[in-house]
Write a protein that holds these residues in place. Structure first.
Motif, short mmCIF file in Angstrom:
data_model
loop_
_atom_site.label_atom_id
_atom_site.label_comp_id
_atom_site.label_asym_id
_atom_site.label_seq_id
_atom_site.Cartn_x
_atom_site.Cartn_y
_atom_site.Cartn_z
N GLY A 1 0.82 -1.21 0.00
CA GLY A 1 0.00 0.00 0.00
C GLY A 1 0.85 1.25 0.00
N ILE A 2 0.20 2.36 0.23
CA ILE A 2 0.83 3.69 0.14
C ILE A 2 0.57 4.47 1.42
N PHE A 3 1.61 5.17 1.88
CA PHE A 3 1.46 6.12 2.98
C PHE A 3 2.14 7.41 2.53
N SER A 4 1.33 8.37 2.07
CA SER A 4 1.87 9.56 1.41
C SER A 4 1.13 10.81 1.88
N GLU A 5 1.75 11.94 1.59
CA GLU A 5 1.16 13.23 1.97
C GLU A 5 0.92 14.07 0.73
N GLY A 6 -0.22 14.74 0.68
CA GLY A 6 -0.52 15.60 -0.46
C GLY A 6 -1.97 15.48 -0.86
N PHE A 7 -2.26 15.93 -2.07
CA PHE A 7 -3.62 15.84 -2.61
C PHE A 7 -3.81 14.46 -3.24
N GLU A 8 -4.94 13.84 -2.95
CA GLU A 8 -5.16 12.46 -3.37
C GLU A 8 -5.08 12.29 -4.88
N ASP A 9 -5.68 13.21 -5.64
CA ASP A 9 -5.69 13.03 -7.10
C ASP A 9 -4.27 13.11 -7.68
N TYR A 10 -3.49 14.07 -7.21
CA TYR A 10 -2.13 14.25 -7.74
C TYR A 10 -1.22 13.08 -7.34
N GLN A 11 -1.26 12.70 -6.07
CA GLN A 11 -0.43 11.59 -5.61
C GLN A 11 -0.83 10.29 -6.28
N SER A 12 -2.12 10.10 -6.50
CA SER A 12 -2.60 8.88 -7.17
C SER A 12 -2.10 8.81 -8.60
N ASN A 13 -2.02 9.95 -9.27
CA ASN A 13 -1.49 9.97 -10.64
C ASN A 13 -0.06 9.44 -10.68
N LYS A 14 0.73 9.76 -9.66
CA LYS A 14 2.13 9.36 -9.64
C LYS A 14 2.30 7.85 -9.58
N ILE A 15 1.32 7.16 -9.00
CA ILE A 15 1.44 5.70 -8.86
C ILE A 15 0.47 4.97 -9.78
N SER A 16 -0.03 5.65 -10.81
CA SER A 16 -1.03 5.05 -11.69
C SER A 16 -0.51 3.81 -12.40
N ALA A 17 0.80 3.73 -12.60
CA ALA A 17 1.38 2.57 -13.27
C ALA A 17 1.62 1.40 -12.32
N LEU A 18 1.26 1.58 -11.05
CA LEU A 18 1.51 0.54 -10.05
C LEU A 18 0.23 0.00 -9.42
N THR A 19 -0.91 0.48 -9.86
CA THR A 19 -2.16 0.14 -9.18
C THR A 19 -2.46 -1.35 -9.19
N ASP A 20 -1.94 -2.07 -10.19
CA ASP A 20 -2.18 -3.51 -10.23
C ASP A 20 -1.43 -4.26 -9.14
N LEU A 21 -0.45 -3.60 -8.52
CA LEU A 21 0.35 -4.23 -7.47
C LEU A 21 -0.04 -3.76 -6.07
#
Length: 203
Positions: free
Chosen positions: A108-128
Motif C-alpha cells: 500500500g501507500i502512505f503519502s502526503e498531499g492531494f489524493e488526485d495528484y499523488q494517485s497519478n504518480k502511482i497510476s502505473a503501479l495500481t495492479d500491485l
C-alpha cells in the motif's frame, strides 16, 4: 495467516520526483514559449503562497502560471494530466521490487498531499497495490493520520522527520530509505539505500 503489510511513501521513494517535475516544467515552458528558468521562477513564487510544500497542487500551479504569463483561455494547457510522465518517473527498480514483494505481502501507500495528484504518480503501479491500503493524507505525521494505519505495518519512507515520528509513535516496523548512501543512521530505525534491498530482507 494474514499477509503482512508494507506501506510505501511516494515522492523520492517510489517516484524520482525532481526529474519528473523538471520534465513537466520544461513541457510547460515549451508550450507557453518561455524559458525553463522563467517557469521555475513562477513555480517558486507559487510555493510562497503555500503553508506546506505538500499543499502544492499542479492545477493551482497551472492557474498561477497562466495568470503570470497572461495566457489566453483558449491557449491554456496542463501537462500534469499526461500519465506517461508519471510512468517514466518511477525509479528503475520500483516496479520489479513491488512485483516480487506482492507475492508475499499486501502493498500500500502512505503519502502526503492531494489524493488526485499523488494517485497519478502511482497510476502505473495500481495492479500491485491493495486499494484498501492507500493512505494519502493532507498531513501524514499528525497522530490522527497515523491512527489510520494498520498496526504492525512495515513502512518505507525517505524523510527523516517522518521515520522519526513513526518510530516514536510506535507500532510499526520502520525503514529509512537513504538514497544518498551517506552512512547516516537514525536510532531505532533500519536504514536501506535502495528499494532493491527489501527483496533480500523480506524474501
Amino acid at each position: 495467516m494474514e499477509e503482512k503489510i508494507i506501506l510505501f511513501d511516494i515522492d523520492d521513494t517510489l517516484v524520482d520526483t525532481h526529474p519528473m517535475a523538471k520534465s513537466f516544467y520544461q513541457k510547460i515552458a515549451n508550450t507557453i514559449g518561455v524559458s525553463l528558468e522563467e517557469i521555475v521562477e513562477a513555480k517558486e513564487k507559487y510555493k510562497t503562497t503555500l503553508e506546506k510544500y505538500s499543499d502544492y497542487h499542479p492545477n493551482e500551479l497551472m492557474e498561477f502560471i497562466h495568470k503570470v504569463f497572461k495566457i489566453d483561455e483558449n491557449k491554456k494547457t496542463n501537462p500534469f494530466v499526461e500519465e506517461k510522465h508519471y510512468r517514466e518517473s518511477l525509479f528503475p527498480e520500483t516496479r520489479n521490487v513491488l512485483e516480487k514483494l506482492s507475492k508475499k505481502y499486501r502493498l500500500g501507500i502512505f503519502s502526503e498531499g492531494f489524493e488526485d495528484y499523488q494517485s497519478n504518480k502511482i497510476s502505473a503501479l495500481t495492479d500491485l497495490l491493495d486499494k484498501n491500503l492507500i493512505f494519502i493524507l493532507r498531513r501524514k505525521i499528525e497522530e490522527s493520520s497515523l491512527n489510520k494505519l494498520p498496526k504492525g505495518s512495515i513502512i518505507i519512507d525517505d524523510r527523516i522527520e517522518v521515520v522519526e515520528k513513526l518510530r516514536d509513535f510506535g507500532g510499526f516496523q520502520v525503514f529509512w530509505l537513504n538514497r544518498k548512501n551517506d552512512h547516516k543512521k537514525i536510532a531505532g530505525v533500519k536504514t536501506i539505500n535502495s528499494l532493491s534491498e527489501l527483496i533480500t530482507i523480506f524474501s
